[in-house]
Design an enzyme around this catalytic site. Sequence first.
Site: not given
Length: 307
Positions: A58, A214-215
Site C-alpha cells: 500500500h 493483508s490476507r
Amino acid sequence: MALAAGFCDVSLDATAVTVNGVKTFKTVAAMQRTALGWRQAGLRIGFVPTMGFLHDGHMSLVREARRRVGATGRVVLSIYVNPTQFAPTEDLAKYPRDLKRDYALCREEGVDAVFLPSDAAMYPGKAGGLYSTYVVEERLTQGMEGVSRPTHFRGVTTVVAKLFNCVLPDVAVFGAKDWQQAAVIRRMSTDLNFPLKVIVAPTRREPDGLAMSSRNTYLGPEERSQALVLSESIAACRRAVAKGPAPAADLKKAVARLVKTRPAARLDYVEFFHPETLEPTREVRRGTQMALAVFVGKTRLIDNGRL
Ligand code: PAF
C-alpha cells in the site's frame, strides 16, 4: 453531486479530525468539501483506496500517488472494509484491522489525509433496506475473480465509484496484484466519465517472492511457506515462454501439478490472457498476462504477472 454554495473553501479543512497526527475525514460531506476546496485552490489530489491493515505494498501506492501529484499536491488514503464486495461465506467479519499501525504508516509516508467512513456514511439507508444503487461492469468482470466470486466486482465498482465521488481525485492508484480489479476500475472510470487517471503500480513482494497482501496474516508458518507456490507458478510459466510460445492448456496442467505438490494448497483457477482486454489466450507468449488464485489452507490468495 449537489454541494451547496460556499463549501469551496480550503479553510474547510477544519472539518477534519486529527487521528494519531494524521488529518482524518469521517463523513462524506467533510471529505467532499475539503477535496473540492483543494481542487479549487489548484492542488492535485492523488488517491489510494484501501481496506486498511496496510503494508509496504500500500505504501508503494502512496509513493506513486505522491510522485504523480508532487509535493504541493494532496495524497488521500481511504480505509474502508467494504461489505458489499464480500460474499456471506467470505472473511468480512475477520478481515484484519489495525488502525493504530495504519496511522503510523500513513504518518511516516506523509499521507495528507485519511478518509475513514462508516458503513452508514458509505451506504446511507442500507440498514433500513433503502440503499438500492450499484455500479456493474459487465464485460471484464466475467472471468477469473468474477467466476469464483460472482458478487465481488459489483461491490468493488460500487464502492470505488462512491469513493471517487467523495475524494474527487486527479489520479487514483491501484496495485497490479489485483490486475483484473484494476482493469475493471479503469473501464468503469472511462465508461462513467470520471475525470481522473487510473494508475496501476507494480506488485510489492516479500524477499522470497510472496506478493504482499493483508490476507497473508491469516497464514500459519507452514502455510506461509506453501503459499510461495503462487509466485513459483508465475516464475515457472515465465521460464517456459522464454523458450517460445506454449499452449495455455499445457501451462495450466503444469501449474495444477505444481500446486498439487503443496499439501495445504488447492488451485482455484489459473488463466492466461491479454493484459488490457483480459481476453483469454490459447497460445501463451512473452507479454501474455497470467493470473492465479490458490487456497492455502482456508486462505484464498491471488497473484499475477506479465510473462
Ligand atoms: O483492493 C482493495 O483493497 C479493495 O478492493 C478496494 C479497491 C479498496 C475497494 O474496496
